[in-house]
Motif scaffolding. Structure first.
Motif, short mmCIF file in Angstrom:
data_model
loop_
_atom_site.label_atom_id
_atom_site.label_comp_id
_atom_site.label_asym_id
_atom_site.label_seq_id
_atom_site.Cartn_x
_atom_site.Cartn_y
_atom_site.Cartn_z
N GLU A 89 1.04 21.78 52.50
CA GLU A 89 -0.22 21.57 53.21
C GLU A 89 -1.41 22.14 52.45
O GLU A 89 -2.54 21.67 52.63
CB GLU A 89 -0.13 22.21 54.60
CG GLU A 89 0.84 21.49 55.55
CD GLU A 89 0.97 22.21 56.88
OE1 GLU A 89 0.50 23.37 56.96
OE2 GLU A 89 1.54 21.63 57.82
N VAL A 126 6.62 23.94 53.76
CA VAL A 126 5.62 23.15 54.49
C VAL A 126 4.22 23.72 54.26
O VAL A 126 3.25 22.98 54.03
CB VAL A 126 5.95 23.11 55.99
CG1 VAL A 126 4.79 22.55 56.80
CG2 VAL A 126 7.21 22.28 56.23
N ALA A 151 8.07 17.39 49.53
CA ALA A 151 7.95 16.99 50.93
C ALA A 151 9.32 16.82 51.58
O ALA A 151 9.53 17.24 52.74
CB ALA A 151 7.14 15.70 51.03
N ASP A 161 11.02 19.08 54.71
CA ASP A 161 11.56 18.49 55.94
C ASP A 161 13.01 18.89 56.18
O ASP A 161 13.39 19.29 57.29
CB ASP A 161 11.45 16.97 55.87
CG ASP A 161 10.04 16.48 56.07
OD1 ASP A 161 9.28 17.15 56.80
OD2 ASP A 161 9.67 15.43 55.50
N THR A 209 7.10 14.84 57.12
CA THR A 209 6.21 15.24 56.03
C THR A 209 6.24 14.22 54.90
O THR A 209 5.20 13.83 54.36
CB THR A 209 6.60 16.62 55.50
OG1 THR A 209 6.61 17.56 56.58
CG2 THR A 209 5.62 17.09 54.43
#
Length: 694
Positions: free
Chosen positions: A447, A443, A476, A480, A530
């Motif tokens: 980001e 994650v 992504a 998740d 996400t």
């Protein structure tokens, strides 16, 4: 001089000794032509007279009465057993031409009824009483039983009552409150208080895992400063009596650990059964360290404590591990027959030292079972994934390592993130250790994809991945799914986790996996936040090959979890909720089932079931329903995970660092990993010498 000497002898000897000394001393004086006064004025003759006197006394009845002492020298005579009823010592001191004695008995004062006029009664033995004030209840020594001292106490402490007559004090003495016997005030001496304080500080040092020297170098000076500022220097000086040196703190910690171990052994001897959890690892000094935890029932609850922390001196084989545990059991006379289960990180089909040790334990404990840690099963199951997703995961790890392995690159990335106003300024390091969240790592990478795109050199071969939408979609999704899997893993960790708790979590995860797969097949990605936000950001849809890879991963993950966590018809479901049982379980006999019926018909027990945890609920019923409750506790005793061993090794590594390689960390682990609080008062009472450094 003769009269003076005879007066002294009259206190210690009978008349025959006195007459003998008198006759010989008279003859000695008769042989000298000078008078006695002139003899004493001459130093040499004076010494001769004193020596002659001492010789006479020494020869009388073959017992030594005293010795001569000069100003520079003093010798003490030995007293024969025959003179035990007489005064113990008589000393003749040659000082200022006098012979002096120090052998008088201490004078004991008697209490007189007239002392009540000063507000004093007696306390203790009437033959040698103490003076007690009837107003403030203060007790004075026997030497204070003098009218002048009693009057001074009354006038200084109770000036308002100094003119009262004796009837006032008599009335005050006869009041109901004063008729109660005085309660003796038990006050610890300074050494006892300092010793207890030293143990308390050492206990906190062990709990924090800090070096022993912190007590003398930091805690003690800070305590003195606080006391000096809050009170005064007089109280601050008392802190010096608390010994907190390196060696003293080490001894204190060993005493505390021994007390905890003694309490644990007593609990294991009286419990109905226990289960074990064991693991082995190497420390910073290269020693093979064995950790063994035990779960048992005590005081209406199921407790978990560290059984032993030992270093294996020779080969770290399964036989050595078993011998180490077996020696502890035999030393403390703990019965192997009480062992109901052994949990480890080795599966039944796996060969290794831990598996061998478990086999040997089951040999000496025939009724014991073995279990494989459910966290390890979960970690093994989630490793399987399609090749396309596995490649994205490997490439993401390479990008992270490219930055994290170079401190200069990490500093430049931090500056860039601060200038661009990013939410984060650094990447998280990825490891293969399962309790570190891989989902958080992915994650964070997703980001910071824009900042990394600016930062990455075009020469780096993976820089193009950050501009590839398909690669970012897969990243992504992985962020998740691993976040969800790590949440499940963390929910199965902790203390007092039962097998029922773990299988409930896994049952929930299996149902979620089926739901997620169905949603992806319908191109609904709301369950993956996400991925869903990224699709909204780029205003795009997911390709069919990516959807098929995701569905394949979810269904493959579900089938793998079913392999590691098979669904079985457990005959012990009555333990989880006894109030839903309507048919006799196969694992219960008729008598136990009748007891279960009585239990489920009790309304108070039903209310307790909703308020207490499963472990505490069954443990609280041992007295009222012993048969069925003991069977339920036996089902709840086995460990479900290896969480305690994993956290134990983390504490061990934090305590025994490269700067403390020679530390014996076993006592520290006993204190840090045990739920038992040491009884410091009991430890201090065992000490015969109440010195602050002992």
């Amino acid at each position: 001089m003769i009269a003076h000497l005879l007066c002294i002898l009259s206190y210690n000897f009978n008349i025959f000794v006195i007459l003998n000394v008198y006759s010989k001393l008279t003859m000695f004086c008769a042989t000298n032509t000078l008078p006695m006064d002139l003899l004493l004025k001459q130093g040499s003759l004076k010494q001769e007279v004193e020596s002659f006197c001492y010789q006479i006394v020494s020869e009388s009845n073959d017992q030594k009465v005293g010795i001569l002492q000069s100003e520079d020298e003093q010798l003490q005579p030995s007293v024969s057993k025959k003179s035990e009823g007489e005064l113990s010592r008589v000393k003749f001191i040659s000082n200022s031409n006098k012979i002096t004695t120090f052998s008088k008995k201490p004078k004991r004062r008697k209490y007189d009824e007239s002392y009540l006029s000063f507000g004093f009664t007696y306390f203790g033995n009437r033959d040698a009483p103490h003076a007690q004030c009837v107003l403030c209840k203060k007790i004075l020594s026997n030497s204070s039983l003098a009218p002048s001292k009693l009057r001074r106490h009354l006038e200084t402490k109770h000036a308002a009552y100094k003119d009262k007559d004796i009837s006032f004090f008599k009335q005050h003495l006869d009041s109901p409150e004063n008729n109660k016997p005085p309660t003796p005030k038990i006050v610890n001496t300074d050494n006892e208080s300092a010793t207890e304080a030293s143990y308390n500080v050492s206990y906190h040092i062990a709990l924090s895992g800090e070096a022993h020297t912190i007590g003398e170098l930091l805690i003690k000076p800070c305590a003195k400063d606080v006391v000096m500022r809050m009170f005064d220097e007089q109280y601050s000086k008392k802190i010096d009596a608390v010994q907190l040196s390196n060696s003293t703190v080490a001894r204190r910690i060993k005493d505390l650990a021994a007390d905890i171990e003694e309490e644990l052994v007593c609990r294991l001897k009286i419990c109905d059964g226990f289960s074990l959890q064991l693991d082995e690892s190497a420390d910073v000094s290269g020693l093979a360290v064995l950790l063994v935890f035990v779960r048992y029932r005590f005081n209406k609850s199921i407790e978990e404590d560290l059984l032993l922390c030992e270093s294996l001196q020779s080969n770290a084989t399964g036989e050595e591990i078993f011998n180490c545990i077996n020696s502890f059991m035999q030393k403390h006379e703990i019965e192997w027959e009480k062992c109901v289960d052994v949990c480890s990180d080795a599966s039944r089909a796996m060969d290794g030292k831990i598996a061998e040790a478990v086999t040997l334990i089951k040999y000496v404990a025939p009724e014991s079972t073995s279990s494989h840690c459910l966290l390890y099963r979960h970690a093994l199951a989630v490793k399987i994934m399609p090749t396309s997703l596995k490649n994205v995961l490997d490439q993401a790890v390479q990008i992270i390592n490219y930055i994290k392995a170079r401190p200069h690159q990490s500093r430049l990335l931090k500056i860039l993130c601060e200038e661009m106003g990013a939410q984060h300024t650094a990447l998280l390091l990825n490891t293969e250790v399962r309790w570190l969240s891989r989902g958080k790592v992915l994650v964070r990478l997703f980001e910071l994809r824009r900042e990394l795109l600016v930062f990455m050199d075009s020469a780096f071969r993976l820089s193009d991945c950050l501009t590839n939408s398909s690669w970012l979609l897969r990243l992504a999704y992985l962020a998740d799914i691993f976040t969800k899997l790590n949440e499940v893993n963390l929910s199965m960790q902790g203390k007092n986790v039962t097998v029922f708790t773990v299988f409930d979590k896994m049952s929930s995860l299996l149902r979620k996996l089926e739901f997620w797969a169905s949603s992806v097949e319908e191109e609904n990605f709301d369950c993956f936040p996400t991925l869903s936000d990224f699709l909204t950001e780029i205003n795009s849809t997911v390709d069919k090959d990516i959807c098929s890879a995701i569905v394949q991963h979810l269904r493959g993950l579900r089938s793998t979890l079913l392999k590691y966590f098979p669904v079985t018809n457990d005959s012990n479901t009555w333990v989880r909720n006894p109030f839903t049982v309507t048919v006799k379980p196969a694992s219960l006999v008729a008598r136990d089932y009748e007891s279960l019926i009585d239990l489920t018909s009790d309304s108070q027990v039903k209310q307790n079931f909703s308020e207490l945890s499963l472990n505490d609920f069954w443990s609280s019923l041992i007295q009222e329903y012993p048969s069925i409750a003991r069977r339920a506790v036996r089902v709840l005793l086995p460990f479900a995970t290896m969480h305690l061993c994993e956290t134990g090794f983390s504490y061990y590594a934090a305590t025994k660092t490269k700067y403390r390689k020679r530390l014996d960390a076993a006592p520290h682990m006993r204190i840090r990993l045990s739920n038992i609080t040491p009884n410091i008062k009991r430890i201090c009472d065992k000490k015969t010498q109440k010195h602050c450094s002992h």
